[in-house]
Design an enzyme around this catalytic site. Structure first.
Site, PDB file in Angstrom:
ATOM      1  N   ARG A   1       1.063  -1.422  -0.272  1.00  0.00           N
ATOM      2  CA  ARG A   1      -0.029   0.132  -0.296  1.00  0.00           C
ATOM      3  C   ARG A   1       0.877   1.624   0.132  1.00  0.00           C
ATOM      4  O   ARG A   1       2.726   1.135   0.860  1.00  0.00           O
ATOM      5  CB  ARG A   1      -0.568   0.396   1.055  1.00  0.00           C
ATOM      6  CG  ARG A   1      -1.973  -1.287   1.139  1.00  0.00           C
ATOM      7  CD  ARG A   1      -2.389  -1.439   2.274  1.00  0.00           C
ATOM      8  NE  ARG A   1      -3.552  -2.299   2.150  1.00  0.00           N
ATOM      9  CZ  ARG A   1      -4.403  -2.599   3.437  1.00  0.00           C
ATOM     10  NH1 ARG A   1      -4.874  -1.888   3.625  1.00  0.00           N
ATOM     11  NH2 ARG A   1      -5.076  -4.158   3.288  1.00  0.00           N
TER      12      ARG A   1
ATOM     13  N   ARG B   1       2.287   1.264   9.726  1.00  0.00           N
ATOM     14  CA  ARG B   1       1.980   1.169   8.826  1.00  0.00           C
ATOM     15  C   ARG B   1       3.231   1.738   7.728  1.00  0.00           C
ATOM     16  O   ARG B   1       4.004   2.790   7.231  1.00  0.00           O
ATOM     17  CB  ARG B   1       1.430   3.246   9.398  1.00  0.00           C
ATOM     18  CG  ARG B   1       0.416   3.212   8.145  1.00  0.00           C
ATOM     19  CD  ARG B   1       0.284   4.543   7.384  1.00  0.00           C
ATOM     20  NE  ARG B   1      -1.168   5.088   9.516  1.00  0.00           N
ATOM     21  CZ  ARG B   1      -2.304   4.608   9.287  1.00  0.00           C
ATOM     22  NH1 ARG B   1      -3.086   4.196   8.277  1.00  0.00           N
ATOM     23  NH2 ARG B   1      -3.187   4.187  10.554  1.00  0.00           N
TER      24      ARG B   1
ATOM     25  N   GLU C   1      -6.356  -1.133  15.724  1.00  0.00           N
ATOM     26  CA  GLU C   1      -7.017  -2.141  14.766  1.00  0.00           C
ATOM     27  C   GLU C   1      -5.850  -3.044  14.372  1.00  0.00           C
ATOM     28  O   GLU C   1      -4.503  -2.925  14.034  1.00  0.00           O
ATOM     29  CB  GLU C   1      -7.129  -1.201  13.326  1.00  0.00           C
ATOM     30  CG  GLU C   1      -7.642  -2.198  12.585  1.00  0.00           C
ATOM     31  CD  GLU C   1      -8.564  -1.558  10.998  1.00  0.00           C
ATOM     32  OE1 GLU C   1      -7.447  -2.012   9.708  1.00  0.00           O
ATOM     33  OE2 GLU C   1      -8.077  -0.310  11.109  1.00  0.00           O
TER      34      GLU C   1
ATOM     35  N   SER D   1     -10.322  -5.915  10.420  1.00  0.00           N
ATOM     36  CA  SER D   1     -10.796  -5.484   9.614  1.00  0.00           C
ATOM     37  C   SER D   1     -12.212  -6.531   9.176  1.00  0.00           C
ATOM     38  O   SER D   1     -11.548  -7.279   8.002  1.00  0.00           O
ATOM     39  CB  SER D   1     -10.714  -4.689   8.818  1.00  0.00           C
ATOM     40  OG  SER D   1     -11.925  -3.569   8.449  1.00  0.00           O
TER      41      SER D   1
ATOM     42  N   ARG E   1       1.291  -6.831  12.641  1.00  0.00           N
ATOM     43  CA  ARG E   1       0.670  -5.477  13.734  1.00  0.00           C
ATOM     44  C   ARG E   1      -0.116  -6.671  14.614  1.00  0.00           C
ATOM     45  O   ARG E   1       0.213  -6.604  16.259  1.00  0.00           O
ATOM     46  CB  ARG E   1      -0.731  -5.229  13.165  1.00  0.00           C
ATOM     47  CG  ARG E   1      -1.642  -4.071  12.520  1.00  0.00           C
ATOM     48  CD  ARG E   1      -2.064  -2.890  11.867  1.00  0.00           C
ATOM     49  NE  ARG E   1      -1.729  -1.885  11.172  1.00  0.00           N
ATOM     50  CZ  ARG E   1      -2.224  -0.915  11.541  1.00  0.00           C
ATOM     51  NH1 ARG E   1      -3.254  -0.554  13.022  1.00  0.00           N
ATOM     52  NH2 ARG E   1      -2.034   0.158  10.868  1.00  0.00           N
TER      53      ARG E   1
END
Length: 423
Positions: free
Chosen positions: A260, A275, A347, A350, A387
């Site tokens: 990403r 991130r 988070e 999801s 994560r």
């Protein structure tokens, strides 16, 4: 993608659904284009009927030996007019399709109102944050002190938002991915799948990543895309198919690298590996009958929660509000893990039900009693491996800077119980 027939049937409801996401009405503009398209198609049919009649008249006139020059001139004019109407109808259809493609999915009625993450609703919390007898450190502080998390070398190789893991931390990341796959395939019936990391425009469009998220993805010079998540190839694997209903639900999982660009995230989570431009994730995808997708959403989320519970990491389930629910989702649960070093919930998974939104875009259906019907698709993280590594490091850190290895991971670590600077 939205059903144009549903828009025609109830434009007010269509605009009300957009308003829940804070968007302006769009029904009137789309219906105006649709009316123009239908008018062009009606005129096209009339012109085609005239051409058919004229062709018959020309044939009869030639048999009779009559002069057909005037009739043939009319035929040429009709041909040009038909070509123009075909082009107009096609252009209008493209414009309508592009307009619909830019609009997000309709939200489930149970999604709470709210503009952003501050309105998300905590549905449950499992486990309590551990009380440390010392000030807990963040993952990058732990990793750098161990000599196993190398950001300068990653920056030298690739730039910002990359990480080089070494030694036992690299093995711990691998162990987490293997553990997740073993649970999801061995206990929950997901089929492990190896997927391409490069996909075409159709796969990205069908899974609602284009055109909305083009800037957040990496594209190669030959026009393919590095996958932002294995959701893309897993879900798109049923594109264009009419599935046997008896095969549903299809449950697939993959451990893959994800890429990403993190466009728009400048200044957020700069330190560490929260991130990243490249990260590993175990993805869960389900393809279901429409009447089963709500239950499948709950099941998928429980599968992801099981991983956190086996690792004994405190977490909470959040129901995302209207303003925080993703573009393609009708309803989303976020799982947030407690990170002691940050002193915050972050988070880690999801899980979303997209209903038939993706299926319409990629024309994925099943054979119903009265003909083909669009399937429902769901996707979720089971979990984001990087994560989860952060959560394990911060949760299991010791005062001396070492990291205890959770019991369920030791079999993947050659029996190693603690990670120390000595290895």
């Amino acid at each position: 993608m939205h059903d144009l027939r549903a828009l025609r049937a109830d434009p007010a409801a269509f605009d009300a659904a957009l308003a829940r996401r804070g968007l302006e009405p769009a029904a009137a503009a789309l219906l105006a284009l649709d009316e123009q398209r239908r008018a062009a198609l009606q005129a096209l049919q009339e012109q085609q009927a005239r051409r058919k009649t004229l062709s018959r008249d020309i044939g009869q006139a030639k048999k009779a030996g009559a002069d057909t020059a005037a009739l043939e001139a009319k035929a040429i004019a009709l041909r040009d007019g038909i070509a123009g109407l075909e082009a107009r109808a096609a252009a209008l259809e493209t414009e309508i399709g592009e307009g619909l493609a830019r609009l997000p999915n309709r939200l489930d009625p149970s999604v709470p109102e709210g503009p952003d993450e501050t309105a998300n609703v905590t549905l449950k919390q499992v486990g309590a944050p551990r009380a440390f007898p010392f000030t807990p450190r963040q993952h990058f502080e732990l990793g750098e002190a161990l000599g196993m998390m190398d950001f300068p070398t990653a920056a030298k190789l690739s730039g910002a938002r990359f990480t080089v893991l070494r030694g036992a931390l690299a093995r711990l990341e691998r162990a987490l991915g293997q553990f997740m796959l073993d649970v999801h395939t061995g206990e929950f019936g997901y089929s492990e799948t190896g997927v391409p990391l490069l996909v075409n425009d159709a796969a990205m469009y069908g899974t609602d990543k284009l055109p909305k998220f083009a800037e957040e993805s990496f594209r190669t010079e030959d026009g393919r895309w590095l996958i932002p998540t294995a959701e893309v190839p897993l879900t798109a694997s049923v594109a264009g198919e009419i599935l046997d209903a008896r095969r549903l639900p299809l449950r697939m999982t993959a451990l893959s690298a994800c890429f990403r660009s993190e466009a728009g995230s400048a200044g957020r989570d700069v330190r560490g590996m929260l991130r990243q431009h490249q990260f590993s994730k175990v993805e869960l995808v389900s393809v279901t009958l429409p009447e089963e997708s709500d239950a499948e959403h709950e099941r998928m989320t429980l599968c992801a929660e099981t991983i956190l519970e086996r690792l004994d990491i405190p977490y909470r389930r959040q129901l995302l509000c209207a303003g925080d629910t993703g573009f393609g989702a009708a309803k989303t649960y976020d799982l947030e893990a407690w990170l002691p070093g940050q002193g915050a919930w972050r988070e880690i998974s999801s899980c979303s039900n997209t209903r038939d939104f993706q299926a319409r875009r990629m024309n994925a259906r099943y054979r119903g009693a009265e003909g083909p019907v669009f399937v429902h698709t769901l996707n979720g993280s089971g979990l984001a491996v990087g994560r989860t590594l952060i959560a394990v490091m911060e949760t299991y850190q010791q005062e001396d800077g070492s990291i205890a290895v959770p019991e369920v991971l030791r079999q993947y670590m050659g029996g190693l119980a603690r990670i120390t600077a000595q290895g």
